[in-house]
Design a protein around this motif. Structure first.
Motif, PDB file in Angstrom:
ATOM      1  N   LEU A   1       0.836  -1.198   0.000  1.00  0.00           N
ATOM      2  CA  LEU A   1       0.000   0.000   0.000  1.00  0.00           C
ATOM      3  C   LEU A   1       0.874   1.253   0.000  1.00  0.00           C
ATOM      4  O   LEU A   1       1.856   1.323   0.738  1.00  0.00           O
ATOM      5  N   THR A   2       0.496   2.232  -0.790  1.00  0.00           N
ATOM      6  CA  THR A   2       1.240   3.499  -0.824  1.00  0.00           C
ATOM      7  C   THR A   2       1.289   4.134   0.555  1.00  0.00           C
ATOM      8  O   THR A   2       2.298   4.739   0.940  1.00  0.00           O
ATOM      9  N   THR A   3       0.219   3.957   1.306  1.00  0.00           N
ATOM     10  CA  THR A   3       0.132   4.575   2.629  1.00  0.00           C
ATOM     11  C   THR A   3       1.072   3.947   3.655  1.00  0.00           C
ATOM     12  O   THR A   3       1.319   4.535   4.714  1.00  0.00           O
ATOM     13  N   THR A   4       1.591   2.753   3.372  1.00  0.00           N
ATOM     14  CA  THR A   4       2.483   2.102   4.346  1.00  0.00           C
ATOM     15  C   THR A   4       3.953   2.185   3.953  1.00  0.00           C
ATOM     16  O   THR A   4       4.821   1.782   4.726  1.00  0.00           O
ATOM     17  N   MET A   5       4.235   2.719   2.778  1.00  0.00           N
ATOM     18  CA  MET A   5       5.624   2.815   2.319  1.00  0.00           C
ATOM     19  C   MET A   5       6.509   3.604   3.272  1.00  0.00           C
ATOM     20  O   MET A   5       7.675   3.272   3.481  1.00  0.00           O
ATOM     21  N   ALA A   6       5.937   4.648   3.855  1.00  0.00           N
ATOM     22  CA  ALA A   6       6.720   5.511   4.743  1.00  0.00           C
ATOM     23  C   ALA A   6       7.274   4.747   5.942  1.00  0.00           C
ATOM     24  O   ALA A   6       8.299   5.140   6.526  1.00  0.00           O
ATOM     25  N   LYS A   7       6.625   3.656   6.305  1.00  0.00           N
ATOM     26  CA  LYS A   7       7.087   2.859   7.447  1.00  0.00           C
ATOM     27  C   LYS A   7       8.448   2.213   7.162  1.00  0.00           C
ATOM     28  O   LYS A   7       9.213   1.940   8.084  1.00  0.00           O
ATOM     29  N   MET A   8       8.731   1.972   5.873  1.00  0.00           N
ATOM     30  CA  MET A   8      10.032   1.419   5.503  1.00  0.00           C
ATOM     31  C   MET A   8      11.144   2.395   5.871  1.00  0.00           C
ATOM     32  O   MET A   8      12.169   2.014   6.443  1.00  0.00           O
ATOM     33  N   LYS A   9      10.943   3.661   5.546  1.00  0.00           N
ATOM     34  CA  LYS A   9      11.931   4.686   5.877  1.00  0.00           C
ATOM     35  C   LYS A   9      12.078   4.814   7.390  1.00  0.00           C
ATOM     36  O   LYS A   9      13.195   4.995   7.913  1.00  0.00           O
ATOM     37  N   GLU A  10      10.966   4.702   8.094  1.00  0.00           N
ATOM     38  CA  GLU A  10      11.001   4.798   9.553  1.00  0.00           C
ATOM     39  C   GLU A  10      11.895   3.706  10.142  1.00  0.00           C
ATOM     40  O   GLU A  10      12.705   3.967  11.041  1.00  0.00           O
ATOM     41  N   VAL A  11      11.760   2.487   9.611  1.00  0.00           N
ATOM     42  CA  VAL A  11      12.587   1.369  10.083  1.00  0.00           C
ATOM     43  C   VAL A  11      14.063   1.645   9.802  1.00  0.00           C
ATOM     44  O   VAL A  11      14.923   1.472  10.667  1.00  0.00           O
ATOM     45  N   ILE A  12      14.358   2.082   8.581  1.00  0.00           N
ATOM     46  CA  ILE A  12      15.743   2.339   8.197  1.00  0.00           C
ATOM     47  C   ILE A  12      16.354   3.462   9.037  1.00  0.00           C
ATOM     48  O   ILE A  12      17.520   3.387   9.436  1.00  0.00           O
ATOM     49  N   ASP A  13      15.564   4.491   9.326  1.00  0.00           N
ATOM     50  CA  ASP A  13      16.064   5.593  10.155  1.00  0.00           C
ATOM     51  C   ASP A  13      16.459   5.094  11.545  1.00  0.00           C
ATOM     52  O   ASP A  13      17.508   5.477  12.086  1.00  0.00           O
ATOM     53  N   VAL A  14      15.636   4.207  12.117  1.00  0.00           N
ATOM     54  CA  VAL A  14      15.937   3.676  13.446  1.00  0.00           C
ATOM     55  C   VAL A  14      17.155   2.747  13.383  1.00  0.00           C
ATOM     56  O   VAL A  14      18.013   2.778  14.271  1.00  0.00           O
ATOM     57  N   LEU A  15      17.231   1.939  12.335  1.00  0.00           N
ATOM     58  CA  LEU A  15      18.401   1.063  12.164  1.00  0.00           C
ATOM     59  C   LEU A  15      19.683   1.882  12.085  1.00  0.00           C
ATOM     60  O   LEU A  15      20.719   1.509  12.659  1.00  0.00           O
ATOM     61  N   GLU A  16      19.600   3.007  11.378  1.00  0.00           N
ATOM     62  CA  GLU A  16      20.773   3.871  11.250  1.00  0.00           C
ATOM     63  C   GLU A  16      21.142   4.485  12.598  1.00  0.00           C
ATOM     64  O   GLU A  16      22.319   4.535  12.975  1.00  0.00           O
ATOM     65  N   GLU A  17      20.135   4.935  13.349  1.00  0.00           N
ATOM     66  CA  GLU A  17      20.377   5.518  14.670  1.00  0.00           C
ATOM     67  C   GLU A  17      21.038   4.504  15.615  1.00  0.00           C
ATOM     68  O   GLU A  17      21.879   4.863  16.442  1.00  0.00           O
ATOM     69  N   GLU A  18      20.641   3.237  15.450  1.00  0.00           N
ATOM     70  CA  GLU A  18      21.156   2.175  16.318  1.00  0.00           C
ATOM     71  C   GLU A  18      22.487   1.607  15.809  1.00  0.00           C
ATOM     72  O   GLU A  18      23.070   0.720  16.433  1.00  0.00           O
ATOM     73  N   GLY A  19      22.965   2.099  14.654  1.00  0.00           N
ATOM     74  CA  GLY A  19      24.226   1.627  14.106  1.00  0.00           C
ATOM     75  C   GLY A  19      24.170   0.214  13.549  1.00  0.00           C
ATOM     76  O   GLY A  19      25.183  -0.497  13.542  1.00  0.00           O
ATOM     77  N   LEU A  20      23.000  -0.206  13.063  1.00  0.00           N
ATOM     78  CA  LEU A  20      22.818  -1.574  12.598  1.00  0.00           C
ATOM     79  C   LEU A  20      22.947  -1.745  11.088  1.00  0.00           C
ATOM     80  O   LEU A  20      23.026  -2.873  10.593  1.00  0.00           O
ATOM     81  N   LEU A  21      22.982  -0.654  10.350  1.00  0.00           N
ATOM     82  CA  LEU A  21      23.031  -0.759   8.896  1.00  0.00           C
ATOM     83  C   LEU A  21      24.381  -1.248   8.374  1.00  0.00           C
ATOM     84  O   LEU A  21      24.487  -1.707   7.241  1.00  0.00           O
ATOM     85  N   SER A  22      25.395  -1.177   9.212  1.00  0.00           N
ATOM     86  CA  SER A  22      26.713  -1.648   8.776  1.00  0.00           C
ATOM     87  C   SER A  22      26.776  -3.171   8.725  1.00  0.00           C
ATOM     88  O   SER A  22      27.596  -3.747   8.007  1.00  0.00           O
TER      89      SER A  22
END
Length: 225
Positions: free
Chosen positions: A163-184
């Motif tokens: 759903l187009t309306t839920t796409m933004a949640k993907m960015k939210e997850v990635i932002d938190v992963l980045e804050e937690e230093g998990l994207l590496s």
């Protein structure tokens, strides 16, 4: 009946039964896949060989047929069940032989979205390609996804949104992963009808067009064949 091409020259019993196992997976014959896997074990074929040259070889062919439009979702799902029935027969032997998966992939449908057929199909195709796949369900909030990433330490996080309306949640997850230093340590792959390569790039993820291409993307991300 769909038959895999025979190799040139003399074919031994091991090669014969592995090809039959692959055919059972392609045809979605759950009982035969399990029965022939058991037969192969009893004939002394190593579990790793049964997995890679029988079950996974068959599922790889299914992936090619699906990508070419010669197989459809219901058929792929049945083939995946056939593959799993064979894996169930040899799973304890794989552990004994020390056969390792190509990598661990965590899959999920993001918060607000209840669609799961696509993500399940992706998971089955990835398992068929030799990856360990852990699906944590649908409508999962960012905090819970990040918690599972910390707990399971996957090589790849695969997120789905239909759903187009839920796409933004993907960015939210990635932002938190980045804050937690998990994207590496965890790459992120996204897919679903409203997503696109442009959107994936915008949020810092890798785009997968469909279940078949998800396998290629995962292999590229983890540098495996």
């Amino acid at each position: 009946m769909m038959v895999l091409p025979k190799k040139k020259g003399e074919i031994n019993m091991s090669e014969d039964i592995l090809r039959i196992i692959a055919e059972a997976v392609i045809e979605g014959n759950v009982k035969q896949a399990a029965a022939y896997a058991k037969n192969a074990v009893e004939s002394g074929v190593p579990a790793g060989k049964i997995l890679n040259e029988g079950l996974i070889a068959g599922m790889n062919e299914v992936g090619d047929l699906f990508k070419d439009g010669d197989m459809f979702v219901p058929e792929v799902l049945v083939s995946a069940k056939a593959m799993q029935s064979g894996i169930d027969v040899i799973s304890h032997l794989l552990a004994e032989e020390g056969v390792e998966r190509k990598g661990r992939i965590l899959t999920v449908t993001v918060e607000g979205d209840l669609h799961d057929i696509g993500v399940k199909l992706v998971g089955m195709m990835l398992e068929g390609a030799g990856f360990e796949v852990v699906n944590i369900g649908v409508d999962v909030p960012a905090a819970k996804i990040v918690e599972k990433v910390k707990e399971l330490n996957p090589d790849v996080l695969g997120m789905s949104a239909m759903l187009t309306t839920t796409m933004a949640k993907m960015k939210e997850v990635i932002d938190v992963l980045e804050e937690e230093g998990l994207l590496s340590s965890t790459a992120v792959m996204i897919g679903g009808a409203p997503t696109s390569p442009m959107y994936a790039e915008k949020i810092g993820a890798i785009y997968s067009e469909d279940a078949a291409s998800a396998v290629a993307v995962a292999k590229k991300l983890l540098n495996v064949v």
